[in-house]
Design an enzyme around this catalytic site. Structure first.
Site, PDB file in Angstrom:
ATOM      1  N   ASP A 235       0.829  -1.194   0.000  1.00  0.00           N
ATOM      2  CA  ASP A 235       0.000   0.000   0.000  1.00  0.00           C
ATOM      3  C   ASP A 235       0.870   1.255   0.000  1.00  0.00           C
ATOM      4  OD1 ASP A 235      -2.608   1.361   0.361  1.00  0.00           O
ATOM      5  OD2 ASP A 235      -1.761   1.927   2.302  1.00  0.00           O
ATOM      6  N   GLU A 265       0.915  -0.548  -5.043  1.00  0.00           N
ATOM      7  CA  GLU A 265       0.051   0.579  -5.380  1.00  0.00           C
ATOM      8  C   GLU A 265       0.899   1.841  -5.402  1.00  0.00           C
ATOM      9  OE1 GLU A 265      -3.481   3.320  -3.510  1.00  0.00           O
ATOM     10  OE2 GLU A 265      -1.671   2.733  -2.436  1.00  0.00           O
TER      11      GLU A 265
END
Length: 489
Positions: A235, A265
Site C-alpha cells: 500500500d 500501489e
C-alpha cells in the site's frame, strides 16, 4: 495447459462490520476457482483503529485477529482462525492469497511521548513554518493486549519521521520530528507532490532507522509463515522510500523464492512516474495501472466525445504489460473516497472487456463491481454482465491478438486461438452510434458462423473463404463474436 491469470480484490470500502468476511470467502472459493481466479487480494488483516476500520489505519502488525485490543479480538473481517482457514481453502484450489501490507504509518498509539519537532507547510513539506519546539504526541506503541507475544518490540517517537497532532497544544498540522539523522525520505525516493510526499497520515514510519527495518523484516517472515500467503500487495508506495522497498523486495525474493508474487500501489496516472519507480526498485514488483483506470473514468464521463482508439494511451499495460495489473474500480475509487473516480454503469462492460479479453497485464475483478455495494455507497452488482467475460477469458482469450483501433468511436480486436484453445474471439465495442468492424479470424475459420456470446447483438456473422467477417455492434455496446460451434460444444 496455459491459463490466463485473473486477480480478485476480495473486499470493498463499505463491507458490513459483521466479522463474517473470512467465513464468506471460505464458502466462495469453489466459485472463484470456477470463474478462473488464481490470485485473491485480501483486505488488510492486521489490527487497525477499530472493527469499523477497513484496515488501513494500522495499529498492531502482529495481531491478525487474536488479541483483545482497541475494543475487540476480531478485525472487521473476522478472527485469526477464520483468516487462516480461508487462506488454506484458497490454496487447496490453487488460488494464491495476497496480503495487503500497510507499512507507511501507524495509528492509535498506546501512550504519549515528548520530543522536538518543526512545523511544516502542508502544501510544501520542505518549507518550515516554525522554529524547533517540544510537543507531546501519541507515538508510544507497546500493545498491552498482546503482552509481548511474538514480539516485544515497542515503537517510540524516534521510529517515526512525522506526526499530525500536537497533544500539548491540541493542534493539528504536519510536524517533522527532529533528531539525529532524522528527516523526510530523500526527495528522489518518494513522490514529489507537496514538495516531498513522504508524510501521508498518522505517525509516519521512518525507514532510515535500523531498528524499524529489522522489525519489519522479522514481522514479514513471521506473517508469511503464520498465514501461508503467497504474495504481497504494498500500500501507498509513493510515500515510502523506494530504496528501502527495493532492498525489502530483494530480501523477500531470497527467502520466499521467485514465484512469490509482489504487487504495489503507486497511485499516479503519469506513465513516466511509474516507469521511474519501477526502475528505482529494479522491476521487482508489478504495479496497478492507474493511468488506464483514469482513461476508463474519463471515457465513461465523456461518452462519444472520447477517442476510444486512444483508450490505452499513456497506460502501463501498453508500455510494459509484463509489470501491469489492470483494474476498473477499487476501494479507493468508490464514492466518498479521496480518489473517487468510479466508472459509470454504461461503460462497465466496456471497461471489463478491455482488461479481461486481452492478454496483456493481469486483470483485477473488484468485489464491489461483482457483488454490489450495500452499505454507504449504493451500487448494483454487475456479475450478470461480467460473468460472460470471465468465461471467455478462461477458455477463449488465447493465440495471436490483432488490434483494429482505427476509428474514434468503434474499436475491435481478435484473439485467434491456439491448438489447445481453438475457438478465438472477435471483440467490437463503441461509445457512440451502432457500427461495425471488418476483421479476420484467419483461414482456419473460413466459412464459420459467429454469434455474439454476450447476447447484445442478435445477428449471425458468416466469415468468407479467408476467414474475414464484418462484425456489428449496437449503440454504446460491446459484442464478443465467437464460432457458434464453441457454444454448442
Amino acid at each position: 495447459m496455459e491459463k490466463n491469470s485473473l486477480m480478485m480484490q476480495y473486499f470493498e470500502w463499505y463491507l458490513p462490520n459483521d466479522g463474517q468476511h473470512w467465513l464468506k470467502l471460505q464458502k466462495d472459493v469453489d466459485h472463484l476457482h470456477e470463474i478462473g481466479v488464481n490470485y485473491v487480494w485480501l483486505p488488510p488483516f492486521c489490527k487497525a483503529t477499530s472493527i469499523n476500520d477497513v484496515g488501513y489505519g494500522i495499529y498492531d502488525l502482529w495481531d491478525i485477529g487474536e488479541f483483545d485490543q482497541l475494543g475487540s479480538v476480531r478485525t472487521k473481517y473476522g478472527n485469526k482462525e477464520e483468516l487462516l482457514q480461508a487462506i488454506q481453502t484458497l490454496h487447496q484450489k490453487g488460488i494464491h492469497a495476497l496480503a495487503d501490507l500497510v507499512l507507511n504509518h501507524k495509528a492509535y498509539a498506546d501512550g504519549k511521548e515528548k520530543f522536538r519537532v518543526i512545523k511544516v507547510n502542508p502544501d510544501n513539506r520542505q518549507e518550515t513554518i516554525s522554529d524547533p519546539y517540544e510537543i507531546e504526541a501519541w507515538t508510544h506503541f507497546y500493545f498491552p493486549g498482546r503482552k509481548g507475544k511474538y514480539s516485544d518490540f515497542e515503537w517510540h517517537w524516534y521510529h517515526f519521521s512525522g506526526i499530525d497532532y500536537d497533544a500539548t497544544n491540541d493542534e493539528q498540522g504536519i510536524y517533522l520530528i527532529l533528531g539525529d539523522e532524522k528527516g523526510w525520505a530523500d526527495d528522489q525516493s518518494v513522490d514529489n507532490s507537496f514538495g516531498n510526499y513522504d508524510y501521508l497520515m498518522f505517525a509516519d514510519i521512518d525507514y532510515s532507522h535500523p531498528e524499524v527495518r529489522e522489525h519489519i523484516k522479522n514481522w514479514l517472515e513471521w506473517m508469511i509463515k503464520e498465514t501461508g500467503v503467497r504474495g504481497l500487495r504494498f500500500d501507498a508506495l509513493k510515500h515510502i522510500d523506494s530504496q528501502y522497498i527495493k532492498g525489502l523486495c530483494e530480501e523477500i525474493r531470497e527467502t520466499q523464492g521467485e514465484d512469490f508474487y509482489l504487487l504495489g500501489e503507486y497511485w499516479n496516472p503519469d506513465l513516466s512516474n511509474n516507469l521511474d519507480y519501477l526502475a528505482a526498485v529494479d522491476y521487482q514488483i508489478d504495479l496497478f495501472d492507474v493511468g488506464l483506470h483514469m482513461n476508463f473514468f474519463q471515457a465513461s464521463q465523456a461518452g462519444s466525445q472520447y477517442d476510444l482508439s486512444k483508450i490505452f494511451k499513456g497506460s502501463l499495460v501498453e508500455d510494459n504489460p509484463l509489470v501491469s495489473v489492470t483494474f476498473v474500480n477499487n476501494h479507493d475509487t468508490q464514492i466518498g473516497q479521496p480518489l473517487e473516480s468510479r466508472i459509470e454503469s454504461w461503460f462497465m462492460q466496456h471497461a471489463y472487456a478491455l482488461i479481461l479479453l486481452r492478454q496483456q497485464g493481469i486483470p483485477t475483478l473488484f468485489y464491489g463491481d461483482y457483488y454490489g455495494i450495500q452499505n454507504g455507497e449504493k451500487s448494483p452488482a454487475y456479475q450478470e454482465i461480467i460473468d460472460p467475460l470471465l468465461h471467455l477469458r478462461k477458455y477463449h482469450v488465447y493465440g495471436e491478438q490483432v488490434d483494429y483501433f482505427d476509428h474514434y468511436n468503434t474499436i475491435g480486436w481478435t484473439c485467434l486461438g491456439t491448438p489447445e484453445h481453438p475457438y478465438g474471439i472477435a471483440v467490437v465495442m463503441t461509445n457512440g452510434d451502432e457500427g461495425f468492424k471488418e476483421m479476420t479470424m484467419g483461414e482456419l475459420n473460413a466459412g464459420a458462423v459467429f454469434v455474439d456470446y454476450l447476447n447484445n447483438h442478435s445477428e449471425k456473422v458468416e466469415l468468407d473463404d479467408q476467414g474475414v467477417g464484418v462484425f456489428p455492434v449496437n449503440k454504446t455496446s460491446v459484442s464478443v463474436w465467437i464460432d457458434q460451434k464453441a457454444i454448442w460444444n
